[in-house]
Design an enzyme around this catalytic site. Structure first.
Site, short mmCIF file in Angstrom:
data_model
loop_
_atom_site.label_atom_id
_atom_site.label_comp_id
_atom_site.label_asym_id
_atom_site.label_seq_id
_atom_site.Cartn_x
_atom_site.Cartn_y
_atom_site.Cartn_z
N ASP A 443 0.74 -1.05 -0.04
CA ASP A 443 0.07 -0.06 0.00
C ASP A 443 0.77 1.24 -0.04
O ASP A 443 2.21 1.23 0.17
CB ASP A 443 -0.75 -0.12 1.14
CG ASP A 443 -2.34 0.69 1.13
OD1 ASP A 443 -2.43 1.22 0.12
OD2 ASP A 443 -3.12 0.07 1.94
N ASP A 507 -10.56 1.75 -3.59
CA ASP A 507 -10.97 1.45 -2.64
C ASP A 507 -12.75 1.27 -2.39
O ASP A 507 -13.21 1.03 -1.49
CB ASP A 507 -10.78 2.45 -1.48
CG ASP A 507 -9.51 2.06 -0.79
OD1 ASP A 507 -8.78 1.05 -0.96
OD2 ASP A 507 -8.71 2.94 0.13
C1 DGJ Z 1 -5.97 1.36 1.79
C2 DGJ Z 1 -6.28 0.09 1.05
O1 DGJ Z 1 -6.71 0.67 -0.36
C3 DGJ Z 1 -7.33 -0.66 1.32
O2 DGJ Z 1 -7.61 -1.58 0.72
C4 DGJ Z 1 -6.61 -1.31 3.00
O3 DGJ Z 1 -5.50 -2.16 2.44
C5 DGJ Z 1 -6.24 0.06 3.66
N1 DGJ Z 1 -5.60 0.87 3.06
C6 DGJ Z 1 -5.46 -0.57 4.95
O4 DGJ Z 1 -5.07 0.34 6.00
#
Ligand code: DGJ
Length: 703
Positions: A443, A507
């Site tokens: 991430d 997301d």
């Molecule tokens: C942002 C990501 O896009 C999510 O899928 C998840 O992994 C969160 N961060 C976790 O903090």
């Protein structure tokens, strides 16, 4: 050797002429037959000499030097303490090797050498690399190299993509006018708003039809992409790395290599360009689908968030395995003091609080039910509340002695510090060595601000460091797959594509929002590299509720997975998920290899989206009703991209349940029909009157 070089592949030609002493692109676009009258072609491109202009025609080459009479943005911008800001590069060497042409030019006065390499791939994609070398003894500052490619005067509009967190890559189209339409990325990562690709389109060009010229940058840092029409009337499309002040200073004999600009022409609309890019990526030996089919993935983030508990996750693993999930990914919260998003980043050691016996028990559980294990990291980041930050507060990107404003309570680790790089690599590597981990989700949840290493701008170094780190992980752990995630889809580009195997597209798991995010992200990145997950009835991101069918059908158009607390799914939902998973497995070969079709529609209330196999023998289309139609009987569903002369059997399939509709009777062809590819593309099928936020699948197979 003639002064004119003609590269030609897969229906695309690039003609570069060097008669004037600098390479000039005479044509990039539709394939030309062999050019016999080269001299005449060159002649036709000599400009007139209008009043109030230079006294003789000037030939502007790829370096766009002011010294040659070019009034506009030069390709190379830089200076040597105020000198040598203006150049004239004289061609010294031309090499042509198959469909690769390389030109080396020198400005002896400014003591600079530039190189430009044009590679026309077997798929008709033009990769352009440019670089500058400092031949002098004093430092030369590079402010940027932008790759400009000419597009015809008859290009009419520019199509590119904008976005934000939860809503990446939304199309915008406007007329090309005199001036510059510029898209900049200054986040220090690719960004949610990155256009990913920019197109110049001929007047009537659409997704299905017409001439389009696209340009994308193989880079995951700051960028600029632009379409420019100058007052003299010429139009160009351009892309380059956006360098911060003094970010690149070349010492004697040092070279700045600009990120590769990836240019794609098609006379079959945006879909044609998209297909060339997909096929180029799929031709790589290490392309994910050349390694193995894309496994159905359960990511547990939205199922448990930070609430890690073995029994819960174990039950989740059982439910997933029963459905047919092949990969189980443990997301954020397993390490250091990471019990929420305020602390722990930087300490990549298993938390004894939540995992007193280590992760082994969970890894074994997941493997025992037949799935592989994946784990989340965010190695480029650090929370102030972490052992790492307490020990090395200076290891963050910062300038002027200031600590940058926090963003999700975190700072960016400065990977140009060898110690910081080693810390992250070693800790992550230790975890990868201890446990059987097939996959990491990596991430990147904040933008870079004041991104400096020891006072000097360092976005470029940061990007190079993460590429290097990913490559080192892969070298140390053969077969390891990496997902590039950045608060969803903020690091998706043709640079990262060579270091990661999958992208987290957004997301936003709301199926309605994902319809457009998936559709437009897949213009550059093939669907098999884009994570598309089915979530629970009520989307966590928007609180909208959607039917199972709509969510499941939407999640098929990528590397399918789930983002759902399956322990809460009822028996009926689990059965539907089983049949959906089986369908995905049986069709992923087609979904992940064929030509993606985005049908042209006058109605904006639905999408027709499909994949046609490369031999045109089979296809799957989705008809997605986004909102209610403007009409009581919506427009016909045209299925394009098939063999016009072949007969096809057409049928509705419902592996994830039926779409609901506002109709007494469905269209009569529902039960099955046989038609030619020509009829399916031109006349099409009467559409049903689906409820809004519903989608159905139509399978097509050659008789
Ligand atoms: C942002 C990501 O896009 C999510 O899928 C998840 O992994 C969160 N961060 C976790 O903090």
């Amino acid at each position: 050797m003639s002064n004119t070089i003609h590269l030609s592949q897969a229906g695309v030609s690039v003609v570069i002429d060097t008669t004037s002493g600098t390479p000039a692109i005479l044509h990039w676009g539709k394939a030309l037959p062999a050019i016999h009258n080269v001299d005449d072609l060159v002649l036709t491109q000599v400009e007139p000499t209008p009043h109030c202009d230079f006294d003789a025609p000037q030939t502007i080459g790829i370096w766009r030097e002011n010294s040659r009479g070019f009034i506009g943005q030069p390709t190379l911008v830089g200076a040597r303490s105020g000198r040598d800001f203006s150049n004239q590069f004289v061609l010294r060497d031309t090499k042509v090797d198959g469909n690769v042409a390389t030109f080396i030019s020198v400005d002896a006065e400014a003591e600079l050498e530039v190189l430009a390499r044009f590679e026309l791939t077997a798929q008709g994609v033009l990769k352009v690399s440019q670089q500058v070398t400092n031949l002098g003894f004093t430092d030369y500052r590079v402010d940027g190299i932008t790759t400009f490619l000419p597009v015809p005067d008859y290009t009419k509009s520019v199509l590119d993509f904008h976005g934000r967190w939860m809503r990446e890559r939304q199309p915008q189209r406007q007329e090309i006018r005199v001036g510059t339409w510029l898209r900049e990325g200054r986040e220090g990562r690719t960004g949610h708003d990155a256009t990913t690709i920019q197109f110049a389109l001929a007047e009537a060009a659409t997704y299905e039809r017409g001439e389009v010229w696209g340009l994308s940058l193989a880079w995951s840092g700051n960028s600029r992409q632009l379409v420019e029409r100058t007052a003299i009337g010429r139009t160009s499309i351009a892309a380059g790395e956006l360098l911060l002040a003094d970010e690149v200073i070349l010492k004697s004999n040092e070279t700045y290599e600009a990120p590769v600009a990836v240019a794609v022409y098609s006379n079959e609309g945006v879909n044609g360009a998209s297909h060339r890019l997909h096929q180029m990526l799929r031709a790589r030996a290490n392309h994910p689908t050349n390694i193995r089919p894309r496994p159905i993935t359960l990511n547990v983030w939205e199922a448990v968030y930070f609430d890690h508990d073995f029994d819960k996750l174990s039950a989740l693993a059982d439910a997933a395995a029963e459905i047919g999930v092949e990969r189980f990914v443990l997301d954020d919260g397993w390490f250091g003091s990471r019990r929420d998003d305020k602390s722990g980043l930087g300490d990549w050691v298993v938390s004894a609080d939540v995992w007193p016996e280590g992760l082994g028990k969970l890894v074994n559980k997941v493997k025992s039910v037949g799935m592989e294990f994946g784990l989340w990291f965010e190695g480029e980041m650090v929370n102030a509340d972490s052992d790492l930050y307490r020990a090395h507060p200076d290891w963050i990107l910062h300038a002027g002695g200031r600590v940058p404003p926090t963003f999700r309570d975190q700072q960016v680790l400065d990977l140009a510090h060898e110690g910081a790089f080693e810390h992250v690599f070693n800790q992550v590597n230790a975890i990868l060595s201890e446990y059987d981990i097939a996959y990491i989700k990596w991430d990147h949840n904040r933008v870079l601000t004041e991104a400096a290493h020891l006072g000097q701008a360092a976005v470029r170094r940061q990007v190079q460091a993460i590429y290097r780190m990913f490559d080192q992980f892969k070298a140390a752990h053969p077969g390891l797959e990496i997902e590039s995630c950045a608060s969803g889809g903020a690091r998706i580009d043709l640079g990262m594509v060579d270091h990661a195997d999958r992208f987290w597209t957004s997301d936003n798991n709301d199926a309605l929002e994902r319809q457009s995010i998936n559709r437009y992200t897949s213009i550059v990145i093939p669907p098999e590299m884009l994570g598309t997950h089915i979530g629970p009835t009520k989307a966590h991101s928007t609180r909208r509720t959607h039917s199972h069918t709509f969510r499941a059908v939407t999640a098929l158009w990528g590397h399918a997975g789930l983002e759902w607390d399956l322990t809460e799914a009822n028996a009926e939902e689990r059965e539907l998920l089983k049949s959906w998973a089986a369908y995905y497995k049986s069709k992923r070969g087609l979904l992940h290899s064929g030509k993606t079709i985005r049908a042209d529609q006058t109605e904006t209330t639905s999408f027709i989206h499909g994949v046609v196999s490369n031999d045109k023998s089979e296809a799957i289309f989705m008809y997605a009703q986004l909102t209610t139609s403007d009409y009581s009987r919506p427009a016909n569903i045209r299925l394009t991209g098939l063999d016009e002369n072949a007969e096809y059997r057409v049928r509705v399939v419902e592996p994830a349940g039926p779409a609901t509709a506002m109709q007494l009777l469905p269209p009569k062809w529902y039960a099955g029909v046989q038609l030619s590819g020509a009829l399916l593309a031109t006349v099409g099928l009467r559409s049903p009157v689906l409820h809004p936020e519903q989608a159905m699948l139509i399978e097509v197979s050659r008789v």
